[in-house]
Design a protein around this motif. Structure first.
Motif, PDB file in Angstrom:
ATOM      1  N   HIS A  14     -13.862  -4.114  -2.009  1.00  0.00           N
ATOM      2  CA  HIS A  14     -12.634  -4.913  -1.987  1.00  0.00           C
ATOM      3  C   HIS A  14     -12.607  -5.857  -0.788  1.00  0.00           C
ATOM      4  O   HIS A  14     -11.917  -6.876  -0.828  1.00  0.00           O
ATOM      5  CB  HIS A  14     -11.398  -4.002  -1.918  1.00  0.00           C
ATOM      6  CG  HIS A  14     -11.199  -3.184  -3.139  1.00  0.00           C
ATOM      7  ND1 HIS A  14     -10.346  -3.562  -4.150  1.00  0.00           N
ATOM      8  CD2 HIS A  14     -11.733  -2.002  -3.521  1.00  0.00           C
ATOM      9  CE1 HIS A  14     -10.360  -2.653  -5.098  1.00  0.00           C
ATOM     10  NE2 HIS A  14     -11.196  -1.695  -4.745  1.00  0.00           N
ATOM     11  N   LYS A 115       8.679  -5.145  -1.397  1.00  0.00           N
ATOM     12  CA  LYS A 115       8.261  -5.379  -2.781  1.00  0.00           C
ATOM     13  C   LYS A 115       7.547  -4.159  -3.363  1.00  0.00           C
ATOM     14  O   LYS A 115       7.374  -4.062  -4.576  1.00  0.00           O
ATOM     15  CB  LYS A 115       7.329  -6.584  -2.855  1.00  0.00           C
ATOM     16  CG  LYS A 115       7.968  -7.884  -2.425  1.00  0.00           C
ATOM     17  CD  LYS A 115       6.920  -8.984  -2.428  1.00  0.00           C
ATOM     18  CE  LYS A 115       7.439 -10.275  -1.869  1.00  0.00           C
ATOM     19  NZ  LYS A 115       6.434 -11.351  -1.946  1.00  0.00           N
ATOM     20  N   CYS A 116       7.107  -3.255  -2.479  1.00  0.00           N
ATOM     21  CA  CYS A 116       6.318  -2.094  -2.900  1.00  0.00           C
ATOM     22  C   CYS A 116       7.068  -0.776  -2.737  1.00  0.00           C
ATOM     23  O   CYS A 116       6.543   0.271  -3.094  1.00  0.00           O
ATOM     24  CB  CYS A 116       5.048  -1.998  -2.065  1.00  0.00           C
ATOM     25  SG  CYS A 116       4.029  -3.459  -2.021  1.00  0.00           S
ATOM     26  N   ALA A 137       4.063   1.244  -3.970  1.00  0.00           N
ATOM     27  CA  ALA A 137       3.440   0.568  -5.112  1.00  0.00           C
ATOM     28  C   ALA A 137       3.018   1.581  -6.174  1.00  0.00           C
ATOM     29  O   ALA A 137       1.906   1.538  -6.688  1.00  0.00           O
ATOM     30  CB  ALA A 137       2.266  -0.293  -4.672  1.00  0.00           C
ATOM     31  N   THR A 162      -6.171   0.556  -5.749  1.00  0.00           N
ATOM     32  CA  THR A 162      -4.968   0.092  -6.435  1.00  0.00           C
ATOM     33  C   THR A 162      -3.912  -0.346  -5.438  1.00  0.00           C
ATOM     34  O   THR A 162      -3.332  -1.432  -5.555  1.00  0.00           O
ATOM     35  CB  THR A 162      -4.398   1.214  -7.326  1.00  0.00           C
ATOM     36  OG1 THR A 162      -5.394   1.573  -8.289  1.00  0.00           O
ATOM     37  CG2 THR A 162      -3.125   0.789  -8.016  1.00  0.00           C
ATOM     38  N   GLU A 165      -4.970  -3.622  -3.485  1.00  0.00           N
ATOM     39  CA  GLU A 165      -4.804  -4.843  -4.286  1.00  0.00           C
ATOM     40  C   GLU A 165      -3.328  -5.187  -4.475  1.00  0.00           C
ATOM     41  O   GLU A 165      -2.944  -6.361  -4.434  1.00  0.00           O
ATOM     42  CB  GLU A 165      -5.502  -4.702  -5.640  1.00  0.00           C
ATOM     43  CG  GLU A 165      -7.011  -4.607  -5.543  1.00  0.00           C
ATOM     44  CD  GLU A 165      -7.673  -5.820  -4.888  1.00  0.00           C
ATOM     45  OE1 GLU A 165      -7.125  -6.948  -4.981  1.00  0.00           O
ATOM     46  OE2 GLU A 165      -8.734  -5.640  -4.271  1.00  0.00           O
ATOM     47  N   GLU A 166      -2.497  -4.183  -4.657  1.00  0.00           N
ATOM     48  CA  GLU A 166      -1.063  -4.409  -4.837  1.00  0.00           C
ATOM     49  C   GLU A 166      -0.428  -4.978  -3.568  1.00  0.00           C
ATOM     50  O   GLU A 166       0.338  -5.942  -3.619  1.00  0.00           O
ATOM     51  CB  GLU A 166      -0.372  -3.094  -5.225  1.00  0.00           C
ATOM     52  CG  GLU A 166       1.071  -3.241  -5.600  1.00  0.00           C
ATOM     53  CD  GLU A 166       1.291  -3.870  -6.968  1.00  0.00           C
ATOM     54  OE1 GLU A 166       2.412  -4.380  -7.184  1.00  0.00           O
ATOM     55  OE2 GLU A 166       0.376  -3.860  -7.807  1.00  0.00           O
ATOM     56  N   LYS A 168      -1.967  -6.582  -1.143  1.00  0.00           N
ATOM     57  CA  LYS A 168      -2.481  -7.952  -0.952  1.00  0.00           C
ATOM     58  C   LYS A 168      -1.725  -8.942  -1.839  1.00  0.00           C
ATOM     59  O   LYS A 168      -1.392 -10.045  -1.402  1.00  0.00           O
ATOM     60  CB  LYS A 168      -3.981  -8.010  -1.245  1.00  0.00           C
ATOM     61  CG  LYS A 168      -4.794  -7.467  -0.076  1.00  0.00           C
ATOM     62  CD  LYS A 168      -6.197  -7.953  -0.049  1.00  0.00           C
ATOM     63  CE  LYS A 168      -6.285  -9.419  -0.240  1.00  0.00           C
ATOM     64  NZ  LYS A 168      -7.546 -10.025  -0.197  1.00  0.00           N
ATOM     65  N   GLU A 169      -1.461  -8.555  -3.073  1.00  0.00           N
ATOM     66  CA  GLU A 169      -0.707  -9.427  -3.980  1.00  0.00           C
ATOM     67  C   GLU A 169       0.715  -9.664  -3.457  1.00  0.00           C
ATOM     68  O   GLU A 169       1.209 -10.784  -3.490  1.00  0.00           O
ATOM     69  CB  GLU A 169      -0.656  -8.814  -5.385  1.00  0.00           C
ATOM     70  CG  GLU A 169       0.115  -9.635  -6.389  1.00  0.00           C
ATOM     71  CD  GLU A 169      -0.512 -10.998  -6.683  1.00  0.00           C
ATOM     72  OE1 GLU A 169       0.240 -11.907  -7.071  1.00  0.00           O
ATOM     73  OE2 GLU A 169      -1.742 -11.161  -6.524  1.00  0.00           O
ATOM     74  N   MET A 170       1.352  -8.619  -2.963  1.00  0.00           N
ATOM     75  CA  MET A 170       2.715  -8.750  -2.441  1.00  0.00           C
ATOM     76  C   MET A 170       2.747  -9.613  -1.175  1.00  0.00           C
ATOM     77  O   MET A 170       3.758 -10.237  -0.877  1.00  0.00           O
ATOM     78  CB  MET A 170       3.322  -7.380  -2.137  1.00  0.00           C
ATOM     79  CG  MET A 170       3.498  -6.481  -3.350  1.00  0.00           C
ATOM     80  SD  MET A 170       4.492  -7.224  -4.650  1.00  0.00           S
ATOM     81  CE  MET A 170       3.309  -7.347  -5.960  1.00  0.00           C
ATOM     82  N   ARG A 172       0.729 -12.221  -0.630  1.00  0.00           N
ATOM     83  CA  ARG A 172       0.102 -13.524  -0.872  1.00  0.00           C
ATOM     84  C   ARG A 172       0.960 -14.691  -0.381  1.00  0.00           C
ATOM     85  O   ARG A 172       0.452 -15.646   0.190  1.00  0.00           O
ATOM     86  CB  ARG A 172      -0.219 -13.689  -2.346  1.00  0.00           C
ATOM     87  CG  ARG A 172      -1.033 -14.932  -2.610  1.00  0.00           C
ATOM     88  CD  ARG A 172      -1.679 -14.988  -3.949  1.00  0.00           C
ATOM     89  NE  ARG A 172      -0.906 -14.390  -5.013  1.00  0.00           N
ATOM     90  CZ  ARG A 172      -0.985 -14.744  -6.269  1.00  0.00           C
ATOM     91  NH1 ARG A 172      -1.800 -15.705  -6.626  1.00  0.00           N
ATOM     92  NH2 ARG A 172      -0.265 -14.151  -7.191  1.00  0.00           N
ATOM     93  N   GLU A 173       2.271 -14.631  -0.579  1.00  0.00           N
ATOM     94  CA  GLU A 173       3.126 -15.747  -0.148  1.00  0.00           C
ATOM     95  C   GLU A 173       3.145 -15.916   1.371  1.00  0.00           C
ATOM     96  O   GLU A 173       3.532 -16.960   1.876  1.00  0.00           O
ATOM     97  CB  GLU A 173       4.551 -15.585  -0.681  1.00  0.00           C
ATOM     98  CG  GLU A 173       5.374 -14.519   0.010  1.00  0.00           C
ATOM     99  CD  GLU A 173       6.815 -14.474  -0.472  1.00  0.00           C
ATOM    100  OE1 GLU A 173       7.597 -15.378  -0.131  1.00  0.00           O
ATOM    101  OE2 GLU A 173       7.131 -13.516  -1.204  1.00  0.00           O
TER     102      GLU A 173
END
Length: 183
Positions: A14, A115-116, A137, A162, A165-166, A168-170, A172-173
């Motif tokens: 990853h 967010k998680c 998450a 998992t 990745e979650e 990192k996605e949260m 991103r902004e």
């Protein structure tokens, strides 16, 4: 014939090849932290907690009543296990290879984590040094606030990819970067 095994971190694929200079929002993955599960026998809770908190180079994370994680970046698993098992009224088990520790930092870290999480991590409700086991998450983990804008997450190894990745996605902004810790 002698077999030798190289340690390969579960998040190697990853991260390797994607490391960048850390941004203000950064997810750092510890390569080889020591993580022990510690349980107190009935009637020894206060003494065990005090003895754990007195250990040098060890952070104590609350998991539940009479249950903690003892985390260290400087004391090895065997040495810490000996120290902890010398405490009266304790059972301890090494989970270093079965858990992954990630640190997330940055001025908007609470926005990323919110967010998680379904838990309020406001500065007043979750002060520095606070920790708790919770869903992060959709993964069972332990969250600890380690600094003004810093948190550590400990999750089972099998769910680390998992969760990584979650998160990192949260993030991103906020241009969240990720890499292995330099330690």
């Amino acid at each position: 014939m002698t077999l030798s095994f190289a340690h390969r971190h579960v998040l190697e694929d990853h991260i390797v090849g994607f490391e960048t200079k850390p941004n203000p929002h950064h997810l750092a993955v510890a390569r080889r932290p020591t993580i022990l599960s510690v349980l107190s026998h009935a009637g020894f809770e206060a003494g065990v907690k005090a003895a754990l908190q007195a250990l040098e180079g060890v952070s104590v994370r609350i998991c539940g009543p009479a249950e903690w994680l003892a985390v260290s970046h400087s004391v090895g698993p065997e040495a810490l296990l000996r120290l902890v098992r010398a405490i009266e009224g304790v059972s301890a088990f090494d989970h270093s290879d079965g858990r992954v520790l990630m640190q997330i930092t940055g001025p908007n870290v609470r926005k990323i984590l919110s967010k998680c999480l379904a838990v309020d991590i406001d500065r007043d409700r979750f002060p520095i040094g606070a920790s708790a086991s919770m869903q992060i998450a959709h993964v069972a983990g332990n969250l600890a606030r380690t600094g003004e804008d810093a948190f550590e997450i400990i999750v089972p190894r099998s769910y680390a990819g998992t969760l990584f990745e979650e998160v990192k996605e949260m993030g991103r902004e906020f241009a969240l970067t990720a890499a292995f810790s330099p330690e």
